[in-house]
Design an enzyme around this catalytic site. Structure first.
Site: not given
Ligand code: CO
Length: 134
Positions: A79, A7, A130
């Site tokens: 992020h 994502h 991430e």
């Protein structure tokens, strides 16, 4: 090491307004808002055929995205999340290469119930990364 983009997370100052904009202007399919108090955010997912975009609004007093929105009051990309199949192996090779993992260096259970780590944005050209175990 890297798999797919899981994502892309965008911090927004007003989640309801962002949902409305994505739906009405972009014609996007957007989930209903979900409060994640243990992560300090409310979130919706913009569902796309190849990945998803998360719209994040701060929730509670010490939201991890509050400082970002203070610096970027209009919102912005917070992020990007890449999938890895071996998060501990990924961490160890990053650290061996001089990379920095945020926090105490051990994976935490992320917003999707899977182990995640965050990598220092200064090591990756200003973008917070991430890693999520899949
Ligand atoms: Co994320």
């Amino acid at each position: 090491m890297l798999g797919r983009v899981n994502h892309i997370a965008l911090a927004v100052p007003d989640l309801a307004e962002a949902v409305e904009r994505y739906r009405s202007v972009l014609g996007a399919s957007v989930t209903e808002p979900e409060a994640l108090p243990e992560h300090g955010v409310s979130v919706v997912f913009v569902t796309l055929s190849n990945t998803k975009v998360e719209l994040l609004e701060p929730l509670g007093a010490d939201s991890p995205i509050a400082a970002f929105l203070a610096k970027n009051p209009a919102g912005g990309m917070h992020h990007i999340c890449y999938e890895v199949d071996d998060i501990l192996g990924a961490r160890d090779s990053l650290v061996a290469a001089g990379g920095r993992v945020l926090g105490d260096g051990s994976p935490k259970i992320g917003a999707h119930g899977k182990p995640v780590l965050f990598l220092h944005p200064k090591d990756f050209f200003g973008t917070l990364i991430e890693l999520e175990q899949v």
